[in-house]
Write a protein that holds these residues in place. Sequence first.
Motif, PDB file in Angstrom:
ATOM      1  N   SER A   1       1.014  -1.373  -0.244  1.00 52.34           N
ATOM      2  CA  SER A   1       0.127   0.468   0.173  1.00 52.34           C
ATOM      3  C   SER A   1       1.252   0.979  -0.018  1.00 52.34           C
ATOM      4  N   ILE A   2       0.666   2.145  -0.816  1.00 53.89           N
ATOM      5  CA  ILE A   2       1.095   3.433   0.006  1.00 53.89           C
ATOM      6  C   ILE A   2       1.272   4.454   1.115  1.00 53.89           C
ATOM      7  N   ASP A   3       0.687   3.674   1.737  1.00 52.61           N
ATOM      8  CA  ASP A   3       0.594   4.086   3.625  1.00 52.61           C
ATOM      9  C   ASP A   3       1.631   2.891   4.222  1.00 52.61           C
ATOM     10  N   ASP A   4       2.028   1.943   4.014  1.00 53.04           N
ATOM     11  CA  ASP A   4       2.839   0.563   4.050  1.00 53.04           C
ATOM     12  C   ASP A   4       3.667   1.132   4.862  1.00 53.04           C
ATOM     13  N   PRO A   5       3.784   1.388   6.009  1.00 54.02           N
ATOM     14  CA  PRO A   5       5.212   1.772   7.064  1.00 54.02           C
ATOM     15  C   PRO A   5       6.734   1.263   6.702  1.00 54.02           C
TER      16      PRO A   5
ATOM     17  N   LEU B   1       8.120   0.663   3.956  1.00 55.32           N
ATOM     18  CA  LEU B   1       8.234   1.155   2.845  1.00 55.32           C
ATOM     19  C   LEU B   1       9.919   2.118   2.620  1.00 55.32           C
ATOM     20  N   ARG B   2      11.155   1.621   1.902  1.00 58.41           N
ATOM     21  CA  ARG B   2      12.243   2.236   1.870  1.00 58.41           C
ATOM     22  C   ARG B   2      12.752   3.329   0.069  1.00 58.41           C
ATOM     23  N   VAL B   3      13.144   4.161   0.792  1.00 57.68           N
ATOM     24  CA  VAL B   3      13.342   4.607  -1.086  1.00 57.68           C
ATOM     25  C   VAL B   3      14.642   3.095  -1.629  1.00 57.68           C
ATOM     26  N   VAL B   4      13.909   3.197  -2.898  1.00 56.33           N
ATOM     27  CA  VAL B   4      15.572   1.836  -3.278  1.00 56.33           C
ATOM     28  C   VAL B   4      15.448   2.286  -4.754  1.00 56.33           C
ATOM     29  N   VAL B   5      15.099   3.717  -5.246  1.00 55.53           N
ATOM     30  CA  VAL B   5      15.473   4.255  -6.638  1.00 55.53           C
ATOM     31  C   VAL B   5      14.974   5.747  -6.390  1.00 55.53           C
ATOM     32  N   SER B   6      15.806   6.673  -6.789  1.00 52.71           N
ATOM     33  CA  SER B   6      14.985   8.173  -6.982  1.00 52.71           C
ATOM     34  C   SER B   6      15.420   8.164  -8.322  1.00 52.71           C
ATOM     35  N   ALA B   7      15.249   9.994  -8.398  1.00 52.63           N
ATOM     36  CA  ALA B   7      15.622  10.088 -10.032  1.00 52.63           C
ATOM     37  C   ALA B   7      14.947  11.485 -10.097  1.00 52.63           C
TER      38      ALA B   7
ATOM     39  N   GLN C   1       9.975   0.222  -1.764  1.00 49.84           N
ATOM     40  CA  GLN C   1       9.723  -1.123  -1.721  1.00 49.84           C
ATOM     41  C   GLN C   1       9.962  -1.238  -0.323  1.00 49.84           C
ATOM     42  N   PRO C   2       9.256  -2.634  -0.183  1.00 54.22           N
ATOM     43  CA  PRO C   2       9.287  -2.640   1.229  1.00 54.22           C
ATOM     44  C   PRO C   2      10.667  -3.190   1.199  1.00 54.22           C
ATOM     45  N   ALA C   3      11.764  -4.043   2.150  1.00 49.00           N
ATOM     46  CA  ALA C   3      12.495  -4.251   3.056  1.00 49.00           C
ATOM     47  C   ALA C   3      12.828  -5.499   2.521  1.00 49.00           C
ATOM     48  N   PRO C   4      13.875  -6.301   1.727  1.00 48.00           N
ATOM     49  CA  PRO C   4      13.909  -7.792   1.118  1.00 48.00           C
ATOM     50  C   PRO C   4      13.812  -8.556   2.449  1.00 48.00           C
TER      51      PRO C   4
ATOM     52  N   ALA D   1      12.551  -5.962  -9.518  1.00 42.70           N
ATOM     53  CA  ALA D   1      11.987  -5.581 -10.801  1.00 42.70           C
ATOM     54  C   ALA D   1      11.097  -6.116 -10.673  1.00 42.70           C
ATOM     55  N   ASP D   2      10.923  -7.614 -10.155  1.00 44.67           N
ATOM     56  CA  ASP D   2      10.262  -8.187 -10.039  1.00 44.67           C
ATOM     57  C   ASP D   2       8.906  -7.976  -9.274  1.00 44.67           C
ATOM     58  N   GLU D   3       9.166  -7.627  -8.558  1.00 43.42           N
ATOM     59  CA  GLU D   3       7.962  -6.663  -6.988  1.00 43.42           C
ATOM     60  C   GLU D   3       7.498  -5.408  -7.119  1.00 43.42           C
ATOM     61  N   PRO D   4       6.206  -5.143  -6.995  1.00 40.66           N
ATOM     62  CA  PRO D   4       5.484  -3.126  -6.924  1.00 40.66           C
ATOM     63  C   PRO D   4       6.424  -2.905  -6.292  1.00 40.66           C
ATOM     64  N   ALA D   5       6.158  -1.409  -6.833  1.00 41.30           N
ATOM     65  CA  ALA D   5       6.844  -0.623  -6.234  1.00 41.30           C
ATOM     66  C   ALA D   5       5.507   0.611  -5.505  1.00 41.30           C
ATOM     67  N   VAL D   6       6.349   1.422  -4.590  1.00 49.42           N
ATOM     68  CA  VAL D   6       5.088   2.745  -4.592  1.00 49.42           C
ATOM     69  C   VAL D   6       6.272   3.810  -6.408  1.00 49.42           C
ATOM     70  N   LEU D   7       5.397   3.946  -6.884  1.00 45.87           N
ATOM     71  CA  LEU D   7       6.879   4.855  -7.480  1.00 45.87           C
ATOM     72  C   LEU D   7       5.287   6.332  -7.184  1.00 45.87           C
ATOM     73  N   ARG D   8       6.661   7.070  -6.818  1.00 44.88           N
ATOM     74  CA  ARG D   8       5.872   8.901  -6.530  1.00 44.88           C
ATOM     75  C   ARG D   8       6.133  10.172  -7.410  1.00 44.88           C
ATOM     76  N   HIS D   9       5.826  10.639  -7.914  1.00 45.23           N
ATOM     77  CA  HIS D   9       6.612  12.227  -8.778  1.00 45.23           C
ATOM     78  C   HIS D   9       6.340  12.865  -7.645  1.00 45.23           C
ATOM     79  N   HIS D  10       7.455  13.820  -8.040  1.00 47.35           N
ATOM     80  CA  HIS D  10       7.488  15.195  -6.811  1.00 47.35           C
ATOM     81  C   HIS D  10       7.477  16.304  -7.464  1.00 47.35           C
ATOM     82  N   LEU D  11       6.041  16.420  -7.492  1.00 42.86           N
ATOM     83  CA  LEU D  11       5.491  17.973  -8.436  1.00 42.86           C
ATOM     84  C   LEU D  11       5.701  19.379  -7.588  1.00 42.86           C
ATOM     85  N   VAL D  12       5.932  20.529  -8.363  1.00 45.08           N
ATOM     86  CA  VAL D  12       5.279  21.698  -7.314  1.00 45.08           C
ATOM     87  C   VAL D  12       4.233  22.829  -7.931  1.00 45.08           C
ATOM     88  N   VAL D  13       2.407  22.541  -8.027  1.00 43.46           N
ATOM     89  CA  VAL D  13       1.959  23.081  -8.520  1.00 43.46           C
ATOM     90  C   VAL D  13       1.283  24.353  -7.423  1.00 43.46           C
ATOM     91  N   PRO D  14       0.717  25.095  -8.284  1.00 48.37           N
ATOM     92  CA  PRO D  14      -0.279  26.334  -7.938  1.00 48.37           C
ATOM     93  C   PRO D  14      -1.539  25.489  -6.513  1.00 48.37           C
TER      94      PRO D  14
END
Length: 152
Positions: free
Chosen positions: A24-28, A30-36, A145-148, A55-68
Motif C-alpha cells: 500500500s502507499i501507506d505501508d510503514p 517502505l523505503r526508497v530503493v531508487v530515485s531520479a 519497496q518493502p525491505a526484502p 524489478a519483479d515486485e510492486p513498488a510505490v512510484l512517487r512523482h514530486h511536483l510543484v503546482v500552484p
Amino acid sequence: MKAIRKALTRLSGRFRARKQPVISIDDPGLRVVVSAFDEAEAASSALGRSAQWRADEPAVLRHHLVVPEHEVATAQELLAPDGWTLRTGGEVAEQGEHFDAEGPGTVVALRVQVLDALHCSQESSRMAGLAQRLGGRALGWDALQPAPPEAG
C-alpha cells in the motif's frame, strides 16, 4: 477445447497475480530503493544504478511536483482515474525547498505498480506535462519497496 484453454489461462493468471506481494502507499515498511531527480538521466539508468530495486515486485512510484495550490484539485481530478493518489507536502519540501502559502507548493503523486524503464519514462513525461499545464514543474520521482524478506 479453446474455450476451456482460455478459461484455464485466465484462472492461472489470477492465481499468479495473487502471489505478488501486496503493498500500500501507506505501508510503514517502505523505503526508497531508487530515485531520479535529474531530468537528463534516463529512467533505465536510474533503475540500473539501484542495487536495492527488485524489478519483479510492486513498488510505490512517487512523482514530486510543484503546482500552484489552487491547481491541486485539478491535478487530483486528472490523475485519479489512473489510480494516482495526490498528497500535499513531501520530502522535497522537507529537504530545504520552501514555498509560501500564496505560491506553489509541493505535491506527491503516488501509485503502486511494477516498475520498468518504459513506464517510468512515460509517467515522468506525463507528470512534467501536467505540472507545466498547471503552472508548475516536475521535480523528479522515486520508488519505494518493502525491505526484502530475510533469508533464513
